[in-house]
Design an enzyme around this catalytic site. Structure first.
Site, PDB file in Angstrom:
ATOM      1  N   HIS A 167       0.836  -1.203   0.000  1.00 27.28           N
ATOM      2  CA  HIS A 167       0.000   0.000   0.000  1.00 27.28           C
ATOM      3  C   HIS A 167       0.870   1.252   0.000  1.00 27.28           C
ATOM      4  O   HIS A 167       0.605   2.210  -0.731  1.00 27.28           O
ATOM      5  CB  HIS A 167      -0.926   0.026   1.224  1.00 27.28           C
ATOM      6  CG  HIS A 167      -1.913  -1.084   1.264  1.00 27.28           C
ATOM      7  ND1 HIS A 167      -2.086  -1.876   2.371  1.00 27.28           N
ATOM      8  CD2 HIS A 167      -2.788  -1.539   0.329  1.00 27.28           C
ATOM      9  CE1 HIS A 167      -3.031  -2.769   2.129  1.00 27.28           C
ATOM     10  NE2 HIS A 167      -3.468  -2.592   0.895  1.00 27.28           N
ATOM     11  N   LYS A 206     -17.046  -6.707   6.813  1.00 27.45           N
ATOM     12  CA  LYS A 206     -15.770  -7.185   7.347  1.00 27.45           C
ATOM     13  C   LYS A 206     -15.640  -6.835   8.818  1.00 27.45           C
ATOM     14  O   LYS A 206     -15.924  -5.718   9.227  1.00 27.45           O
ATOM     15  CB  LYS A 206     -14.590  -6.541   6.593  1.00 27.45           C
ATOM     16  CG  LYS A 206     -14.380  -7.046   5.198  1.00 27.45           C
ATOM     17  CD  LYS A 206     -13.110  -6.439   4.619  1.00 27.45           C
ATOM     18  CE  LYS A 206     -12.844  -6.911   3.213  1.00 27.45           C
ATOM     19  NZ  LYS A 206     -11.614  -6.293   2.669  1.00 27.45           N
ATOM     20  N   ARG A 226      -1.940  -6.254  -8.001  1.00 31.61           N
ATOM     21  CA  ARG A 226      -0.898  -7.255  -7.786  1.00 31.61           C
ATOM     22  C   ARG A 226      -0.919  -8.322  -8.877  1.00 31.61           C
ATOM     23  O   ARG A 226       0.100  -8.912  -9.186  1.00 31.61           O
ATOM     24  CB  ARG A 226      -1.078  -7.948  -6.429  1.00 31.61           C
ATOM     25  CG  ARG A 226      -0.843  -7.035  -5.251  1.00 31.61           C
ATOM     26  CD  ARG A 226      -1.259  -7.698  -3.962  1.00 31.61           C
ATOM     27  NE  ARG A 226      -2.699  -7.948  -4.042  1.00 31.61           N
ATOM     28  CZ  ARG A 226      -3.405  -8.610  -3.162  1.00 31.61           C
ATOM     29  NH1 ARG A 226      -2.824  -9.149  -2.123  1.00 31.61           N
ATOM     30  NH2 ARG A 226      -4.708  -8.771  -3.310  1.00 31.61           N
ATOM     31  N   SER A 256      -2.910  -7.909   2.895  1.00 28.29           N
ATOM     32  CA  SER A 256      -3.357  -7.683   4.273  1.00 28.29           C
ATOM     33  C   SER A 256      -3.833  -8.980   4.907  1.00 28.29           C
ATOM     34  O   SER A 256      -3.586  -9.225   6.094  1.00 28.29           O
ATOM     35  CB  SER A 256      -4.479  -6.639   4.300  1.00 28.29           C
ATOM     36  OG  SER A 256      -3.992  -5.378   3.937  1.00 28.29           O
TER      37      SER A 256
END
Length: 152
Positions: free
Chosen positions: A18, A42, A91, A129
């Protein structure tokens, strides 16, 4: 007019990947706002207040990076900030598929909003993460994946 980019995410935690996107993005726009969203789907692992503090510490030397939290749609928060750009990192191709759909929806909600997609630097592309949370949950040191020290 100032070019503001919103870099949104849950950032649970905010990783060196990040950080890479923010540092590169700040060279493209005048200001990057790291927006920590409250995702109702979440359960956070790291408290949002902890992440705000840690991210602010990581970027304290940069006057064109700030951190805010928000509730609601990303496009709505971008509009409130006056941000015309969303900054996102990729990514892999899975990230692209997801980001492509989100970018189109955000553009539909807020037509002036453009999404800037940056390819994650290869040496950081393996960091997520989710993986960092799992490593931390089982008592392993995660400092090499983070641009700050976690409070103890």
């Amino acid at each position: 007019m100032k070019k503001i980019a919103l870099f949104p995410g849950s950032f649970d935690p905010f990783t060196k990947g990040h950080e890479d996107i923010v540092l590169r993005g700040r060279q493209i726009v005048d200001e990057v706002v790291i927006g920590i969203g409250h995702n109702s789907q979440k359960q956070r692992y790291f408290p949002i207040e902890t992440m705000i503090h840690c991210i602010k510490e990581a970027f304290k030397e940069y006057d064109n990076v700030r951190v805010e939290s928000f509730v609601g749609l990303t496009a709505g928060f971008a509009k409130k900030l006056g941000a015309k750009y969303l900054l996102r990192g990729l990514r892999n191709t899975t990230d692209f598929e997801y980001e492509n759909s989100i970018a189109q929806i955000n553009k539909n909600i807020y037509p002036e909003l453009e999404t800037i997609l940056l390819i994650t630097s290869p040496e950081l592309a393996y960091i997520s993460s989710t993986i960092v949370r799992d490593i931390h949950r089982y008592g392993q040191n995660v400092e090499k994946y983070l641009p700050y020290k976690l409070p103890t």
